[in-house]
Design a protein around this motif. Structure first.
Motif, mmCIF file in Angstrom:
data_model
loop_
_atom_site.group_PDB
_atom_site.id
_atom_site.type_symbol
_atom_site.label_atom_id
_atom_site.label_comp_id
_atom_site.label_asym_id
_atom_site.label_seq_id
_atom_site.Cartn_x
_atom_site.Cartn_y
_atom_site.Cartn_z
ATOM 1 N N PRO A 276 36.294 52.397 46.670
ATOM 2 C CA PRO A 276 36.277 52.032 45.255
ATOM 3 C C PRO A 276 35.679 50.648 45.055
ATOM 4 C CG PRO A 276 38.497 51.913 46.151
ATOM 5 C CD PRO A 276 37.642 52.501 47.211
ATOM 6 N N ARG A 277 34.918 50.493 44.013
ATOM 7 C CA ARG A 277 34.300 49.197 43.729
ATOM 8 C C ARG A 277 34.793 48.590 42.428
ATOM 9 N NH1 ARG A 277 34.000 48.082 48.240
ATOM 10 N NH2 ARG A 277 32.291 48.717 49.566
ATOM 11 N N ASP A 278 34.924 49.417 41.405
ATOM 12 C CA ASP A 278 35.325 48.835 40.137
ATOM 13 C C ASP A 278 36.001 49.882 39.258
ATOM 14 O OD1 ASP A 278 35.653 46.675 38.633
ATOM 15 O OD2 ASP A 278 33.556 46.418 38.047
ATOM 16 N N VAL A 299 41.764 46.313 37.013
ATOM 17 C CA VAL A 299 42.562 45.845 38.125
ATOM 18 C C VAL A 299 42.470 44.312 38.124
ATOM 19 C CG1 VAL A 299 42.862 45.968 40.614
ATOM 20 C CG2 VAL A 299 41.923 47.906 39.383
ATOM 21 N N ASN A 300 43.567 43.657 38.296
ATOM 22 C CA ASN A 300 43.633 42.197 38.233
ATOM 23 C C ASN A 300 43.523 41.647 36.813
ATOM 24 O OD1 ASN A 300 44.149 40.932 40.747
ATOM 25 N ND2 ASN A 300 42.179 41.688 41.474
ATOM 26 N N GLU B 178 31.329 44.897 50.337
ATOM 27 C CA GLU B 178 31.933 44.398 49.110
ATOM 28 C C GLU B 178 33.439 44.546 49.170
ATOM 29 O OE1 GLU B 178 31.095 45.037 44.894
ATOM 30 O OE2 GLU B 178 29.280 45.994 45.679
ATOM 31 N N LEU B 179 34.111 43.988 48.180
ATOM 32 C CA LEU B 179 35.565 44.032 48.169
ATOM 33 C C LEU B 179 36.055 45.230 47.377
ATOM 34 C CD1 LEU B 179 36.324 40.321 47.448
ATOM 35 C CD2 LEU B 179 36.524 41.525 49.596
ATOM 36 N N PRO B 181 38.546 46.753 44.485
ATOM 37 C CA PRO B 181 38.791 46.120 43.190
ATOM 38 C C PRO B 181 39.982 45.167 43.186
ATOM 39 C CG PRO B 181 38.378 48.447 42.902
ATOM 40 C CD PRO B 181 38.437 48.206 44.367
ATOM 41 N N SER B 182 41.071 45.532 43.884
ATOM 42 C CA SER B 182 42.241 44.676 43.776
ATOM 43 C C SER B 182 42.013 43.324 44.443
ATOM 44 C CB SER B 182 43.454 45.372 44.393
ATOM 45 O OG SER B 182 43.156 45.756 45.705
ATOM 46 N N LEU B 183 40.985 43.212 45.278
ATOM 47 C CA LEU B 183 40.715 41.914 45.913
ATOM 48 C C LEU B 183 39.778 41.053 45.081
ATOM 49 C CD1 LEU B 183 40.332 42.584 49.727
ATOM 50 C CD2 LEU B 183 42.190 41.488 48.514
ATOM 51 N N LYS B 184 39.209 41.646 44.020
ATOM 52 C CA LYS B 184 38.266 40.861 43.235
ATOM 53 C C LYS B 184 39.008 39.977 42.263
ATOM 54 C CE LYS B 184 34.386 43.965 43.540
ATOM 55 N NZ LYS B 184 33.859 45.188 42.952
ATOM 56 N N SER B 185 39.313 38.785 42.709
ATOM 57 C CA SER B 185 40.077 37.879 41.878
ATOM 58 C C SER B 185 39.932 36.488 42.457
ATOM 59 C CB SER B 185 41.548 38.296 41.890
ATOM 60 O OG SER B 185 42.365 37.254 41.416
#
Ligand code: HEM
Lengths: 535, 336
Positions: A276-278, A299-300, B178-179, B181-185
């Motif tokens: 998953p990317r986004d 997410v976040n 790439e990361l 989603p939960s790591l994109k922060s």
């Protein structure tokens, strides 16, 4: 007293650690009150605190090695089935609910009782110390851990005044108990920080408890285009804290307008294909007064509603399925969520057609966004996005809800149902549909159509009224900790006396520090040489 | 430059760093071998030892020390820590120091290239955590070395760093990606950076702790006249250094846990879920809290306190090498 360690700073010989374990060799006979006092002293001693801290760390470990019911009930159940002997015993002992178990609670509650019993008297003592003067200089400064003597220019009073200034500028609190000495102390913030640290830990605990008692969380699966209303009945699962009134929710609604999902399409490396990317949900929030607002949930990036924060924690597919009876009348039509089972979104679900006549109809099976059906693994998906979506179902007829017992919406209870037979009456009917396909059910039972695919968002709505208290307390604890570890508590005593020749003075400076403070010697030297002209 | 060639460059930098650090490790080992008391007269050896005790004694009052030039083989230096050391020893330490600087520079380059390649903070999987952790350990050692003479510690820092890097390239290697989603922060940058820094300081603290326990045992047994340990700071001084390292690391770990909780609330909806990684972070925190507590408890032996600190470090290693890989939880970022 064992609960204060200020003895280290006292100029008296350190008293025997009376409160600590084994403080006295011959135990005096104790009455009931005496025993209570003794027990209390034991509980509030630093050794006990230390023991409880270590015990707490050991006790927390099983919660990471055994599945926990409150986190993953399915895995817990699986573990119990796999271990028929050990399972029930461990379950009785609370190993699948470690952080809610009586023994875990006993440890941390004892620790906090000990903490309060320890910190309260220390706070009192510290309060008094902060408002009182540094103690009198001991008679013999040379007995202190750090000591220096120097003969300098100037008469005793002038020299003492210069030293007073020097100490002040080094941020000491200075007091002269008599005409020839100075007593100075600094670093009160060390003990303040230490007390703030320990007290703030209580704040953290209270915040956590508060959130547990007054917080709630609910999960809902919401296909695109549908609207969720914040009432108890609309939640798929709802877990309120013990003091929460679940009928008292703010009546806002959330309509899911879009859900954008992106997966890795390039095979860049080990295991990254399909990752998953986004995820981004676009929603319309309508509050109790009917005001509409477009909001995003990612997410976040949760959505704050004022009564619950909405988190996007999952997503999946909800194929739109229509079932018609023999006359072509629609008896079921809905975007039906199927739950993803693996990273490629092989999803399971069920279609329950309660209105079918004469028997109720049920369909169960898989939705595969990029389907492959092989003999070995059965139907499964090889990519999480909808490159070749398929619906693989089996059909049943009979009673969908035997005895009205509650059941999952994603599985059929086939206890009182029989599978529809396959072609030529052999085996079981297998239905494979791609979007737009319609399948005619045998013997005039009607048809089932796979109209298309929606995505669904797995939303979790939560409140935690204790979180601010927990956060502030945790930050206070951190601040207090830093102060307590960085600041040095020091006492410096000065005595002046006339030297042999007039106009000269012998200055004696002694220093005393809490704990071993290697800088004390240099500090004494610096005080001695700091005032101009004393060199 | 394309991303693949950046990837290759990054890997080459890491391999070169490992080669250079291996040589640094050998040089530091040689240094220790050469300062070990040989057949020289014992009296002067003792004098040297006493002086080293004094200079090594300033654990936290570093402002009192001038910057120490650990690598300067300055023969004219008098009274400095290098004084009265055999010339060969000083040379070995100088070489070790220079190679450590070079190896660190290469490792920094490796991490930087990796970041350039993935266009993000290079802390997304175990390989990257290990790389950055090793880098911070070396940087921490170098930083501390500018304030006091730590040449004797070189071997005990470079060796664990090499072990970490070895495991990183052999076991944990993950192609750049790439990361999830939960790591994109931005909390990734805050929480994970501080976490790796903390682990670096804990590593140095654990190395000191082990040296302290060994030294303490030797001193209790009448001293180790023939071993290089005789030239290391006294047990008392080593214990203070151990404490100094942990005093820095513990608040950092406290911050790591708080930052992680804030992030968990954003990403997973609740600030504490007793996820295995969280459990172990908590365990690590309580064990090190117990260490600081034990050290302040009257009647508790310093040795036992240090044992607790080492138990804490075992938990740190478990938390990384075992929990990341084998425990089921939300922190599934190992990249394996
Ligand atoms: C949740 C439980 C506790 C934790 C996590 C904890 C943690 C710590 C830590 C990390 C320190 C060292 C940092 C500092 O000096 O401020 C410390 C110091 C101290 N703790 Fe605790 N503690 C706990 C409970 C207690 C209890 C129950 C007592 C009393 C029996 C106590 C008494 C002290 C004292 C007196 C010090 C200062 C020692 C000194 O520097 O002289 N603590 N504690």
């Amino acid at each position: 007293m064992s609960t204060t360690r200020d003895d280290a700073l006292s100029t008296q010989p350190a008293p025997v650690d009376g409160g600590g374990a084994g403080g006295s060799v011959s135990q005096p006979r104790l009455g009931p009150v005496g025993w209570l006092r003794y027990a209390w002293r034991q509980l509030t001693s630093m050794r006990t605190a230390l023991f409880l801290l270590l015990l707490l760390s050991v006790a927390a470990i099983p919660g990471s090695t055994f599945p926990q019911r409150s986190i993953d009930a399915a895995r817990t159940a699986q573990w119990l089935t796999d271990h028929p002997t050990a399972g029930p015993i461990l379950d009785r002992l609370g190993f699948f609910e470690v952080y809610a178990s009586p023994w875990f609670a006993a440890i941390y509650l004892l620790l906090f009782v000990s903490l309060i019993g320890c910190v309260a008297p220390r706070s009192r003592i510290h309060w008094h110390q902060m408002r009182s003067r540094p103690p009198r200089a001991p008679r013999r400064l040379e007995r202190l851990a750090a000591h220096r003597e120097l003969e300098v220019e100037g008469d005793p009073d002038a020299v003492r005044e210069r030293l007073r200034q020097a100490l002040r500028s080094r941020r000491y609190r200075v007091h002269a108990h008599d005409g020839v000495t100075l007593s100075a102390e600094k670093g009160y913030l060390k003990e303040s920080g230490n007390l703030v640290f320990h007290l703030a830990l209580i704040g953290v605990l209270v915040g956590v408890a508060w959130g547990h008692l007054l917080g709630w969380k609910g999960d809902v699966i919401l296909p695109v285009g549908q609207t969720f209303a914040n009432t108890l009945s609309r939640y798929d699962t709802f877990s309120p804290g013990p003091w929460v009134d679940p009928t008292d929710l703010d009546p806002y609604t959330i309509r899911l307008d879009r859900l954008d999902v992106e997966f890795e399409t390039e095979d860049t490396g080990r295991g990254q294909f399909g990752a998953p990317r986004d995820f981004l949900a676009s929603a319309t929030l309508t509050d109790a007064e009917g005001r509409e607002e477009e909001r995003e949930i990612a997410v976040n990036r949760p959505l704050e509603t004022g009564n619950g924060t909405v988190f996007l924690l999952g997503n999946g597919y909800a194929p739109r399925i229509t079932v018609r009876d023999a006359d072509g009348t629609v008896i079921y039509s809905d975007a039906t969520p199927f739950l993803p089972e693996d990273n490629n979104y092989t999803s399971v679900g069920a279609v329950k057609v309660a209105g079918a006549q004469p028997d109720q109809l049920g369909f169960a099976g898989f939705f595969l966004p990029t389907g492959v059906i092989d003999d070995e693994r059965g139907p499964h998906s090889v990519f999480p996005d909808t490159l070749d979506p398929q619906l693989a179902l089996t059909a049943f007829q009979g009673t969908l809800f035997p005895a009205g017992a509650p059941q999952s919406v994603y599985t059929l209870d086939t206890a009182e149902m029989t599978p529809l037979p396959g072609k030529d009456g052999e085996g079981q009917l297998r239905i494979l549909l791609r979007p737009g396909d319609t399948f005619d059910l045998p013997e005039g039972r009607g048809s089932i159509t796979f109209d298309g695919i929606e995505r669904f968002a797995g939303l979790s709505i939560r409140t935690d009224p204790g979180k601010m208290l927990t956060l502030v307390s945790a930050l206070l604890a951190l601040g207090g900790l830093v102060l307590s570890l960085v600041v040095r508590r020091r006492r410096v005593f000065v005595r002046v006396r006339p030297a042999g020749e007039p106009g000269r003075t012998v200055v004696s400076v002694g220093g005393l520090a809490k704990d071993d403070d290697e800088g004390m010697d240099d500090e004494v030297a610096a005080v001695l040489t700091a005032p101009e002209g004393t060199r | 430059m394309t991303d693949t060639s950046l990837a290759q460059l990054s890997n080459q930098a890491v391999y070169s760093a490992m080669a250079v650090l291996t040589l640094a490790m050998l040089a530091y080992a040689l240094y220790l071998a050469r300062i070990a008391p040989g057949h020289a007269d014992d009296a002067s050896q003792e004098a040297v030892r006493e002086r080293r005790l004094v200079t090594a004694g300033n654990a936290t009052d570093a402002d009192q020390d001038g910057p120490v030039e650990p690598a300067a083989p300055d023969a004219a230096q008098t009274g400095g820590p290098g004084d009265a050391e055999p010339r060969g020893a000083r040379q070995a330490a100088g070489v070790g120091w220079a190679l450590t600087l070079l190896g660190t520079a290469l490792l920094v380059a490796g991490v930087g290239l990796r970041a350039a390649e993935v266009h993000r903070w290079p802390l997304g999987n175990m390989y990257e955590f290990a790389l950055v952790g090793a880098m911070f350990t070396l940087l921490g050692f170098i930083g501390w070395s500018t304030r006091r003479d730590l040449r004797w510690l070189g071997l005990f820092v470079v060796t664990p760093v090499l072990l970490t890097l070895g495991a990183a390239v052999v076991v944990w290697y993950t192609d750049a990606s790439e990361l999830m989603p939960s790591l994109k922060s931005y909390w990734l940058a805050i929480h994970v950076t501080v976490a790796t820094m903390t682990v670096a300081v804990f590593t140095i603290g654990a190395a000191l702790g082990v040296l302290y326990l060994v030294q303490d045992r030797l001193e209790a047994g009448g001293g180790a006249r023939r071993s290089f340990m005789a030239r290391l700071p006294s047990a008392r001084a080593l214990e203070r250094l151990t404490y100094a390292a942990h005093v820095v690391a513990f608040p950092m770990w406290t911050f790591t846990v708080i930052a992680g909780a804030i992030w968990a609330r954003q990403a997973w909806g609740s600030y504490w879920n007793w996820d295995p990684k969280e459990v172990w972070s908590f365990v690590i925190w309580t064990v090190y809290a117990a260490y600081l507590h034990a050290r302040a408890t009257t009647g508790w032996k310093r040795q036992n306190a240090v044992w607790i600190a080492l138990a804490g470090f075992v938990c740190v290693i478990l938390n990384f090498a075992v929990v990341n890989v084998y425990f089921v939880g939300q922190h599934s970022y190992s990249g394996l």
